[in-house]
Motif scaffolding. Structure first.
Motif, PDB file in Angstrom:
ATOM      1  N   UNK A  99       0.838  -1.209   0.000  1.00 15.38           N
ATOM      2  CA  UNK A  99       0.000   0.000   0.000  1.00 15.38           C
ATOM      3  C   UNK A  99       0.870   1.256   0.000  1.00 15.38           C
ATOM      4  N   UNK A 100       1.970   1.217   0.743  1.00 13.20           N
ATOM      5  CA  UNK A 100       2.901   2.352   0.753  1.00 13.20           C
ATOM      6  C   UNK A 100       3.521   2.537  -0.623  1.00 13.20           C
ATOM      7  N   UNK A 101       3.906   1.432  -1.250  1.00 19.86           N
ATOM      8  CA  UNK A 101       4.493   1.527  -2.591  1.00 19.86           C
ATOM      9  C   UNK A 101       3.500   2.141  -3.571  1.00 19.86           C
ATOM     10  N   UNK A 102       2.213   1.745  -3.461  1.00 13.81           N
ATOM     11  CA  UNK A 102       1.199   2.318  -4.344  1.00 13.81           C
ATOM     12  C   UNK A 102       0.967   3.791  -4.079  1.00 13.81           C
TER      13      UNK A 102
ATOM     14  N   UNK B 177       6.903   9.374  -6.804  1.00 18.44           N
ATOM     15  CA  UNK B 177       8.245   9.076  -6.314  1.00 18.44           C
ATOM     16  C   UNK B 177       8.502   7.571  -6.348  1.00 18.44           C
ATOM     17  N   UNK B 178       7.669   6.782  -5.737  1.00 23.65           N
ATOM     18  CA  UNK B 178       7.721   5.331  -5.877  1.00 23.65           C
ATOM     19  C   UNK B 178       8.967   4.667  -5.319  1.00 23.65           C
ATOM     20  N   UNK B 179       8.859   3.357  -5.229  1.00 19.32           N
ATOM     21  CA  UNK B 179       9.963   2.492  -4.834  1.00 19.32           C
ATOM     22  C   UNK B 179      10.427   1.704  -6.044  1.00 19.32           C
ATOM     23  N   UNK B 180      11.719   1.499  -6.156  1.00 17.89           N
ATOM     24  CA  UNK B 180      12.224   0.629  -7.207  1.00 17.89           C
ATOM     25  C   UNK B 180      11.775  -0.802  -6.915  1.00 17.89           C
ATOM     26  N   UNK B 181      11.580  -1.572  -7.974  1.00 25.24           N
ATOM     27  CA  UNK B 181      11.144  -2.958  -7.790  1.00 25.24           C
ATOM     28  C   UNK B 181      12.108  -3.726  -6.889  1.00 25.24           C
ATOM     29  N   UNK B 182      13.401  -3.480  -7.071  1.00 23.15           N
ATOM     30  CA  UNK B 182      14.388  -4.188  -6.250  1.00 23.15           C
ATOM     31  C   UNK B 182      14.260  -3.803  -4.780  1.00 23.15           C
ATOM     32  N   UNK B 183      13.956  -2.518  -4.517  1.00 25.85           N
ATOM     33  CA  UNK B 183      13.769  -2.083  -3.137  1.00 25.85           C
ATOM     34  C   UNK B 183      12.567  -2.758  -2.500  1.00 25.85           C
ATOM     35  N   UNK B 184      11.473  -2.823  -3.246  1.00 31.34           N
ATOM     36  CA  UNK B 184      10.265  -3.447  -2.711  1.00 31.34           C
ATOM     37  C   UNK B 184      10.492  -4.924  -2.444  1.00 31.34           C
ATOM     38  N   UNK B 185      11.173  -5.604  -3.363  1.00 26.56           N
ATOM     39  CA  UNK B 185      11.462  -7.034  -3.167  1.00 26.56           C
ATOM     40  C   UNK B 185      12.338  -7.230  -1.934  1.00 26.56           C
ATOM     41  N   UNK B 186      13.327  -6.362  -1.744  1.00 28.19           N
ATOM     42  CA  UNK B 186      14.212  -6.483  -0.581  1.00 28.19           C
ATOM     43  C   UNK B 186      13.448  -6.267   0.719  1.00 28.19           C
TER      44      UNK B 186
ATOM     45  N   UNK C  82      14.702  -0.858   8.159  1.00 26.70           N
ATOM     46  CA  UNK C  82      14.540  -0.701   6.706  1.00 26.70           C
ATOM     47  C   UNK C  82      13.436   0.310   6.395  1.00 26.70           C
ATOM     48  N   UNK C  83      12.329   0.280   7.164  1.00 30.13           N
ATOM     49  CA  UNK C  83      11.248   1.249   6.968  1.00 30.13           C
ATOM     50  C   UNK C  83      11.748   2.661   7.281  1.00 30.13           C
ATOM     51  N   UNK C  84      12.592   2.783   8.300  1.00 35.07           N
ATOM     52  CA  UNK C  84      13.160   4.090   8.621  1.00 35.07           C
ATOM     53  C   UNK C  84      13.990   4.620   7.448  1.00 35.07           C
ATOM     54  N   UNK C  85      14.705   3.721   6.775  1.00 36.83           N
ATOM     55  CA  UNK C  85      15.463   4.136   5.598  1.00 36.83           C
ATOM     56  C   UNK C  85      14.556   4.575   4.463  1.00 36.83           C
ATOM     57  N   UNK C  86      13.441   3.859   4.268  1.00 36.90           N
ATOM     58  CA  UNK C  86      12.468   4.250   3.240  1.00 36.90           C
ATOM     59  C   UNK C  86      11.889   5.626   3.562  1.00 36.90           C
TER      60      UNK C  86
END
Length: 378
Positions: free
Chosen positions: A76-79, A86-95, A116-120
């Motif tokens: 939901x955050x990625x959407x 701005x979005x997340x890269x696919x590799x970031x979301x998979x990680x 990891x969420x803090x980094x996002x």
């Protein structure tokens, strides 16, 4: 349809301007900030696994397994990020999704997921501030609104939710939220901003003056998240209302029923009376005296009055001022003033109806105050 004459055009009543809603990029940034802060505060180790017996045919968001819940919130955050560009890269979301199973399995994995969420969050904040200052402030406002409840559920600076609530609604933090709202005032729904600003002041004052909850009266020495949720449910509901109004998920007017809408007229009458009751005692005699003087002069010097009126009309006509334009200007001014006063009255009623402060801290009203309030004309 017949063409309008100049006089008709000058006196035609313009429809009231539509109330401004929150700009979509700003609403999206607020929503994204809310979601990131909520996920950061979500502790998978405390989520209850789904029961084999469920009243619903299908599981809903709050009854998913901890792993599915984390994945749902992350997607939901990625959407939400993608919708504001701005979005997340696919590799970031998979990680990030790869960390979900470990987050559910152990405290160490949970902490790694939260890191990891803090980094996002940091990445989103930088991107939004780089793109537009208003979007960055909106994102942080969403963080603030969400953390108003998150910090009560998981106290950060004090040992218990009650003490944390005093920190959350402390003067400094409330002022920071109000400054963000003020900086965004041209980009957010004005009624929503007005209501939330008033709510923040009310919560700050009531929480600061509230007596501590005595031991054994709902405040446990080591409160559980379930107990905190039950005890401080109005705080969570209040923050949800703020998010819905600011993002446009729910229009402010939707919070008031048909009966409450009728109170807007009463509030409008009260505001007009409060505004003009002080100058009225000395303005009214002046108007009456001027009316008598003008009427007397006209009655005794009709020919001179008609001549002066003709000269005045000739001068105004030479300046391009006609009766139609003057009437139109007066009507537009009155309409604008009426729309402004109506909006203020509507905002007061919506502010009153969307506040849940009294559920947590019922106001103390003495019998004499109750009687005075009933008969007071404000």
């Amino acid at each position: 349809m017949a063409d309008q004459t100049p006089a008709d055009r000058g006196t035609h009543r313009q429809p009231p301007a539509a109330r401004r809603s929150t700009a979509k990029p700003i609403a999206g940034a607020i929503d994204l900030g809310w979601r990131v802060a909520s996920l950061y505060a979500l502790r998978p180790s405390t989520l209850t696994p789904p029961s084999p017996v469920n009243d619903d045919m299908l599981l809903n968001r709050r009854s998913l397994s901890p792993a599915d819940r984390l994945e749902l919130e992350m997607r939901a955050i990625a959407g939400a990020a993608q919708r504001i560009g701005i979005g997340l890269q696919d590799a970031q979301l998979v990680a990030l999704l790869a960390l979900v199973d470990d987050a559910v399995a152990s405290p160490e994995g949970e902490q790694a997921f939260r890191d990891a969420i803090a980094g996002v969050h940091l990445s989103f904040d930088k991107q939004l501030w780089t793109r537009e200052e208003a979007s960055g402030k909106a994102y942080e406002l969403g963080n603030f609104i969400s953390d108003t409840w998150n910090r009560v559920l998981w106290p950060r600076t004090t040992p218990d939710p009650q003490s944390e609530l005093h920190e959350v609604f402390g003067a400094v933090r409330v002022q920071r939220m109000k400054l963000l709202l003020d900086d965004l005032q041209a980009r957010v729904d004005p009624i929503a901003a007005h209501a939330i600003t008033n709510h923040l002041d009310q919560w700050r004052d009531r929480v600061a003056s509230a007596a501590p909850v005595p031991a054994g009266a709902g405040a446990a020495a080591n409160p559980t998240p379930e107990g905190t949720t039950t005890r401080f449910a109005p705080v969570e509901r209040q923050t949800i209302i703020w998010r819905q109004m600011l993002t446009g998920d729910k229009e402010p007017e939707a919070y008031i029923s048909h009966v409450k809408r009728m109170e807007v007229r009463d509030e409008l009458t009260k505001q007009i009376w409060r505004r003009y009751r002080r100058p009225l005692p000395w303005i009214a005699p002046i108007v009456v005296v001027l009316g008598i003087v003008v009427g007397s002069l006209y009655a005794h010097h009709q020919d001179d009055a008609k001549s002066l009126l003709g000269v005045a009309l000739t001068l105004t006509g030479a300046l391009g001022l006609t009766r139609a334009t003057m009437i139109g200007t007066v009507r537009r001014g009155l309409q604008g003033w009426g729309d402004l006063m109506w909006s203020r009255a509507l905002a007061v009623v919506i502010c009153r109806e969307t506040s849940v402060l009294d559920e947590l801290y019922p106001p103390v009203v003495s019998p004499s105050q109750r009687i005075a309030e009933r008969f007071r004309w404000r």
